[in-house]
Design an enzyme around this catalytic site. Structure first.
Site, PDB file in Angstrom:
ATOM      1  N   GLY A 110     -16.496 -17.622   3.898  1.00 42.37           N
ATOM      2  CA  GLY A 110     -14.972 -17.404   4.827  1.00 42.37           C
ATOM      3  C   GLY A 110     -14.622 -16.228   4.777  1.00 42.37           C
ATOM      4  N   GLY A 129     -16.658 -14.161  -2.977  1.00 41.66           N
ATOM      5  CA  GLY A 129     -16.051 -14.538  -1.350  1.00 41.66           C
ATOM      6  C   GLY A 129     -14.514 -14.079  -2.062  1.00 41.66           C
ATOM      7  N   LYS A 149     -25.111 -11.027  -6.544  1.00 40.39           N
ATOM      8  CA  LYS A 149     -23.472 -11.179  -7.603  1.00 40.39           C
ATOM      9  C   LYS A 149     -23.745 -11.182  -8.977  1.00 40.39           C
ATOM     10  CE  LYS A 149     -22.362 -13.482  -3.056  1.00 40.39           C
ATOM     11  NZ  LYS A 149     -22.294 -14.917  -2.518  1.00 40.39           N
ATOM     12  N   VAL A 173     -17.433  -1.530  14.753  1.00 43.33           N
ATOM     13  CA  VAL A 173     -18.757  -0.780  15.259  1.00 43.33           C
ATOM     14  C   VAL A 173     -19.801  -2.456  15.242  1.00 43.33           C
ATOM     15  CG1 VAL A 173     -21.086   0.012  14.553  1.00 43.33           C
ATOM     16  CG2 VAL A 173     -18.756   1.656  15.692  1.00 43.33           C
ATOM     17  N   ALA A 180       0.721  -1.584   0.079  1.00 40.31           N
ATOM     18  CA  ALA A 180       0.310  -0.133   0.131  1.00 40.31           C
ATOM     19  C   ALA A 180       0.823   1.143   0.027  1.00 40.31           C
ATOM     20  CB  ALA A 180      -0.767  -0.025   1.075  1.00 40.31           C
ATOM     21  N   GLU A 226     -15.021  -5.001  -4.127  1.00 42.03           N
ATOM     22  CA  GLU A 226     -14.377  -6.729  -4.337  1.00 42.03           C
ATOM     23  C   GLU A 226     -15.080  -7.702  -3.297  1.00 42.03           C
ATOM     24  OE1 GLU A 226     -12.121  -7.605  -7.007  1.00 42.03           O
ATOM     25  OE2 GLU A 226     -13.315  -9.175  -6.517  1.00 42.03           O
TER      26      GLU A 226
END
Ligand code: HSE
Length: 420
Positions: free
Chosen positions: A295, A127, A198, A41, A31, A122
């Site tokens: 998952g 997933g 999706k 939260v 990054a 994404e």
């Protein structure tokens, strides 16, 4: 340093926080800046969480915190997250979400609201598979001809166990919930709705089609019986819950349903919680994406890739285009679908019955490809299983209603589409 806030610290939220900490070296290297979770939260602050971050139960603790640059929305639902995400954008914060239901209903409004503020999702689809990135970036030179795939891990896990091991539907659904694959309300998985969300997201990037789940054909896996599975095996098919988007002329077909596909096809070999999506582009031809569709860690992998992308300064338009894609593309009615079909009927086991059925189909121009008779548990009845050559959905529906009225046909007629 970039500070993020996570709204919804469940299975995926915990994985996001933990991976950001455990893999911080490579994440920072990629990054270019250190990324830390400033706050999380949750609804229920009394529930123990497996994370090392401060937690409260008010989204405003994140939305109104000027030190937080990126809001990660992982709470699920539609209207509440919509309000939260709108506030995050109006406060100038970038948004990362894994929430497919939110996008299935509000993606176009959100694209409008986001403008040049990065908005990434994404993890919403398939997933851990980077399918959004593939469509938004990698395939952006192509007209997309079709998208077809297994987009729900829970149902693929269930179908695999039911078909390969004879596991019982309810037992295996419970197991998927315990493994953290299923939605909070698993009817979203088994009823095909999760896959439809999706598919709609992918179809927006590929075609700019603005449809809601209610506008498209959605069927789940609830009615698949052992006898259908046996037929599929005998005739060289697997049964998979597929999301299908196809461009046909100036129209786009969008549908989710259990599908018989040849055992030799790549998608047929995708088992367990794995997802796989095939995308055909006019320049590239067929491409195929495979990986874990559900998952905590797999989904968090996709969430964090979005965060890294935003920190690097990428701000592609949310749906991947700055002006309308292909003009005049319309959602096709499901009546127009052309497919092969499998039908299962319970009939009287007596002479003349087969002839009456094939003549009823013939009158609607439906031609039979294979036919098989199996004994029924009811005396003097038989199960008739047949597959058709290519036919129109409208004709098949008419045929089902016509056959159901014959005195020699009992109960409901099962139908599964065949994608050859
Ligand atoms: N319930 C979803 C699935 C989770 O089973 O695929 C990932 O969207």
């Amino acid at each position: 340093m970039i500070k993020i806030g996570i709204i919804g610290v469940g299975t995926v939220g915990e994985s996001v926080a933990n991976i950001l900490e455990n893999n911080s070296d490579i994440i920072e290297a990629r990054a270019g800046k250190k990324i830390v979770v400033k706050h999380g939260v949750v609804n229920n602050i009394n529930k123990k969480r497996n994370v090392n971050i401060s937690i409260s139960n008010s989204a405003d603790d994140i939305l109104d915190d000027s030190e937080i640059d990126i809001v990660v929305e992982l709470m699920g639902g539609v209207e509440e997250p919509y309000k939260i995400v709108k506030k995050a954008l109006s406060n100038g914060k970038s948004v990362v979400t894994a929430n497919k239901a939110l996008l299935a209903y509000h993606r176009y409004e959100l694209q409008e609201l986001a403008g040049h503020i990065p908005f990434s999702y994404e993890a919403s689809t398939a997933g851990g598979i980077p399918i959004i990135g593939a469509l938004r970036n990698g395939l952006s030179a192509n007209h997309i001809e079709s998208i077809m795939g297994i987009m729900n891990g829970t149902t693929n896990y269930m179908l695999t166990k039911m078909i390969n091991e004879g596991a019982l539907y309810d037992d295996i659904l419970k197991e998927s919930q315990e493994l953290g694959y299923a939605e909070a309300d698993p009817t979203f998985d088994v009823g095909g709705f999760d896959a439809s969300h999706k598919l709609l997201i992918l179809a927006s990037i590929a075609y700019g089609i603005d449809a809601k789940p209610e506008d498209i054909l959605i069927e789940g896996i609830e009615n698949i019986s052992d006898i259908d599975v046996d037929f599929a095996k005998e005739f060289g098919y697997e049964i998979k819950l597929l999301g299908i988007a196809k461009k046909i002329g100036n129209g786009v077909e969008l549908r989710v349903h259990p599908t018989m596909i040849p055992q030799s096809s790549m998608i047929a070999k995708v088992d367990g919680v794995m997802n796989a999506v095939s995308v055909v582009g006019d320049c590239v031809g067929e491409t195929m994406y495979y990986g874990a569709g559900a998952g905590g860690d797999a989904t968090a992998s996709a969430v964090i890739s979005d965060i890294i992308d935003i920190v690097r300064g990428n701000n592609a338009p949310m749906l991947g285009y700055n002006k309308p894609l292909e003009s005049g593309l319309e959602l096709l009615s499901s009546d127009e679908i052309i497919s092969k079909y499998y039908l299962r009927l319970e009939v009287s086991d007596e002479s003349g019955v087969l002839a009456s059925i094939s003549s009823a189909l013939g009158e609607l121009n439906i031609s039979i490809e294979t036919m098989l008779q199996k004994t029924s548990s009811t005396p003097n009845r038989a199960n008739l299983l047949l597959s058709t050559h290519l036919s129109k959905e409208k004709d098949i529906n008419n045929a089902i209603s016509k056959l159901s009225k014959l005195s020699s046909v009992y109960g409901d007629i099962a139908m599964i589409r065949i994608e050859a």
